[in-house]
Design an enzyme around this catalytic site. Sequence first.
Site, PDB file in Angstrom:
ATOM      1  N   TYR A   1       0.832  -1.207   0.000  1.00 32.66           N
ATOM      2  CA  TYR A   1       0.000   0.000   0.000  1.00 32.66           C
ATOM      3  C   TYR A   1       0.862   1.251   0.000  1.00 32.66           C
ATOM      4  O   TYR A   1       1.953   1.256   0.580  1.00 32.66           O
ATOM      5  CB  TYR A   1      -0.858   0.061   1.267  1.00 32.66           C
ATOM      6  CG  TYR A   1      -2.047  -0.850   1.290  1.00 32.66           C
ATOM      7  CD1 TYR A   1      -3.297  -0.417   0.864  1.00 32.66           C
ATOM      8  CD2 TYR A   1      -1.927  -2.149   1.771  1.00 32.66           C
ATOM      9  CE1 TYR A   1      -4.404  -1.255   0.920  1.00 32.66           C
ATOM     10  CE2 TYR A   1      -3.031  -2.995   1.820  1.00 32.66           C
ATOM     11  CZ  TYR A   1      -4.259  -2.541   1.396  1.00 32.66           C
ATOM     12  OH  TYR A   1      -5.344  -3.367   1.450  1.00 32.66           O
TER      13      TYR A   1
ATOM     14  N   TYR B   1      -0.771 -10.012   0.750  1.00 31.17           N
ATOM     15  CA  TYR B   1       0.363  -9.511   1.547  1.00 31.17           C
ATOM     16  C   TYR B   1       0.348 -10.116   2.940  1.00 31.17           C
ATOM     17  O   TYR B   1      -0.703 -10.486   3.459  1.00 31.17           O
ATOM     18  CB  TYR B   1       0.373  -7.974   1.602  1.00 31.17           C
ATOM     19  CG  TYR B   1      -0.864  -7.347   2.191  1.00 31.17           C
ATOM     20  CD1 TYR B   1      -1.004  -7.179   3.572  1.00 31.17           C
ATOM     21  CD2 TYR B   1      -1.883  -6.889   1.363  1.00 31.17           C
ATOM     22  CE1 TYR B   1      -2.138  -6.586   4.095  1.00 31.17           C
ATOM     23  CE2 TYR B   1      -3.026  -6.295   1.899  1.00 31.17           C
ATOM     24  CZ  TYR B   1      -3.142  -6.151   3.263  1.00 31.17           C
ATOM     25  OH  TYR B   1      -4.274  -5.568   3.782  1.00 31.17           O
TER      26      TYR B   1
ATOM     27  N   ARG C   1      -3.090 -11.860   4.006  1.00 32.02           N
ATOM     28  CA  ARG C   1      -4.413 -11.420   3.578  1.00 32.02           C
ATOM     29  C   ARG C   1      -4.667 -11.867   2.142  1.00 32.02           C
ATOM     30  O   ARG C   1      -3.816 -11.678   1.273  1.00 32.02           O
ATOM     31  CB  ARG C   1      -4.544  -9.880   3.606  1.00 32.02           C
ATOM     32  CG  ARG C   1      -4.581  -9.174   4.931  1.00 32.02           C
ATOM     33  CD  ARG C   1      -5.707  -9.503   5.892  1.00 32.02           C
ATOM     34  NE  ARG C   1      -7.014  -9.892   5.374  1.00 32.02           N
ATOM     35  CZ  ARG C   1      -7.971  -9.084   4.960  1.00 32.02           C
ATOM     36  NH1 ARG C   1      -7.807  -7.782   4.992  1.00 32.02           N
ATOM     37  NH2 ARG C   1      -9.131  -9.550   4.537  1.00 32.02           N
TER      38      ARG C   1
ATOM     39  N   HIS D   1      -7.535  -8.256  -2.027  1.00 29.36           N
ATOM     40  CA  HIS D   1      -8.830  -7.608  -1.803  1.00 29.36           C
ATOM     41  C   HIS D   1      -8.779  -6.149  -2.204  1.00 29.36           C
ATOM     42  O   HIS D   1      -7.722  -5.530  -2.242  1.00 29.36           O
ATOM     43  CB  HIS D   1      -9.256  -7.727  -0.333  1.00 29.36           C
ATOM     44  CG  HIS D   1      -8.307  -7.079   0.624  1.00 29.36           C
ATOM     45  ND1 HIS D   1      -7.187  -7.733   1.098  1.00 29.36           N
ATOM     46  CD2 HIS D   1      -8.283  -5.848   1.177  1.00 29.36           C
ATOM     47  CE1 HIS D   1      -6.523  -6.920   1.915  1.00 29.36           C
ATOM     48  NE2 HIS D   1      -7.161  -5.762   1.974  1.00 29.36           N
TER      49      HIS D   1
ATOM     50  N   HIS E   1     -10.692  -2.619  -0.955  1.00 31.30           N
ATOM     51  CA  HIS E   1     -11.569  -2.005   0.056  1.00 31.30           C
ATOM     52  C   HIS E   1     -12.620  -1.148  -0.644  1.00 31.30           C
ATOM     53  O   HIS E   1     -12.287  -0.375  -1.549  1.00 31.30           O
ATOM     54  CB  HIS E   1     -10.757  -1.115   0.999  1.00 31.30           C
ATOM     55  CG  HIS E   1      -9.769  -1.855   1.834  1.00 31.30           C
ATOM     56  ND1 HIS E   1     -10.056  -2.314   3.098  1.00 31.30           N
ATOM     57  CD2 HIS E   1      -8.482  -2.214   1.601  1.00 31.30           C
ATOM     58  CE1 HIS E   1      -8.990  -2.919   3.601  1.00 31.30           C
ATOM     59  NE2 HIS E   1      -8.011  -2.872   2.720  1.00 31.30           N
TER      60      HIS E   1
END
Lengths: 190, 244
Positions: B111, B150, B160, B163, B165
């Site tokens: 991110y 990640y 995770r 995905h 958000h």
Amino acid sequence: MMTERGITPSQTVGPFFAYCLTPEAYGTRGIASSEVATADAAGTRIRIEGRVIDGAGEAVPDAMIEIWQADGEGRYPDHAANAAFRGFGRAETDAHGRFAFTTVKPGPVPGADGSAHAPHIAVSVFARGLLNRLATRLYFEDEPANETDPVLARVPAERRATLLARRTAPDAYAFDIRLQGEGETVFFEI
Amino acid sequence: MSQPPAGVERRAYPRESLAAHPPNDAPAYASTRLRAPRKPLVILPHTLTELTGPVYGHESVAPGENDLTTRHDGAPLGERIVVTGRVLDEDGRPVPHTLIEIWQANSAGRYVHANDRHDAPLDPNFTGAGRVVTDASGAYTFTTIKPGAYPWRNHHNAWRPAHIHFSLFGPSFLTRLVTQMYFPGDPLLALDPIYQAIPDAAARVRLVSDFEIETTKPEWALGYRFDIVLRGRAATPMEDPHDD
């Protein structure tokens, strides 16, 4: 006949939302900010400051707080953007768990049957570790209408103080949000 | 509410629908342990405060904000995808002109965030945030890059699933939703305490997008469909006007 279907479940906002939802630190504009009302908005201008605290008494440095409120006359805006009074605000907590909004004090809002509800602000808390948005309400400690507010009346008396913002200056209120433990804030099923 | 003021849509918000959500207290997701409230929630009757909500329409989004692959000088690395779907209410009726915000990791699972310590490269051509407003039929489309999985520190060897958000408003304070869209066939879903916190398997799978060849653009991008159902049933003028 439309097919009935269940709602989409909630998931946590996670720790990395800032670039999208509260991007000021990254030099870009979000759809909302901590300025709920500009200096041009009618009403009593106030600042709301608080902290988000976890069950160990530690600051929550990665939460997002959203607020929704009526204007000084108790009216909800039908449009949030590009108005002096937006009604909606969004703020992230800092490394010390602190957040702040500038707004005007909401007026009493009409309830069913025409009775007036005490001035209040709807508050949503989002954070890593919260699978759902937590909903609470901010009331003003120096507001006589609290005595007869039908929502406050539903809150156990010994916990009601967690919803009352403390007046810390003529134009400032403090509202801490304790997620868990001693003095846990009242959260609502909405 | 006996009579909502002009402009406030009369809509029913059944509480039973909330059963689709995960509980706040989900011990397998370690971050809940000190953050989930322990005291019972207080039932709040729906007042004008809850039946209204902020309106962010088409003016709040600039053209191109729904294409996360064209926000920088070059093309981002990774698998280009189109994510499309409709935002609906519980009766299957469209939720038009409502804002959707999305954010995600890049194709390497990193991110753009000061606190993301994952040892994976940033992509100068991808920052991973987008916005769009649904059209009159509740439809939306994003063009982006498939995010990478990640690692996170929830438990030993925790990863995770890939995905995106999603954050939505809908017509009122009650319809506000923050969730995550997953990808079909991801083996990490079975191991993910955030996804698995949703108790009802039928509700859980609503977060998994469908690969769709009709949405896939030849020579360009794979297509995924992700429909979102917000709280609320259509206006019910026949109901008892004195209920709350």
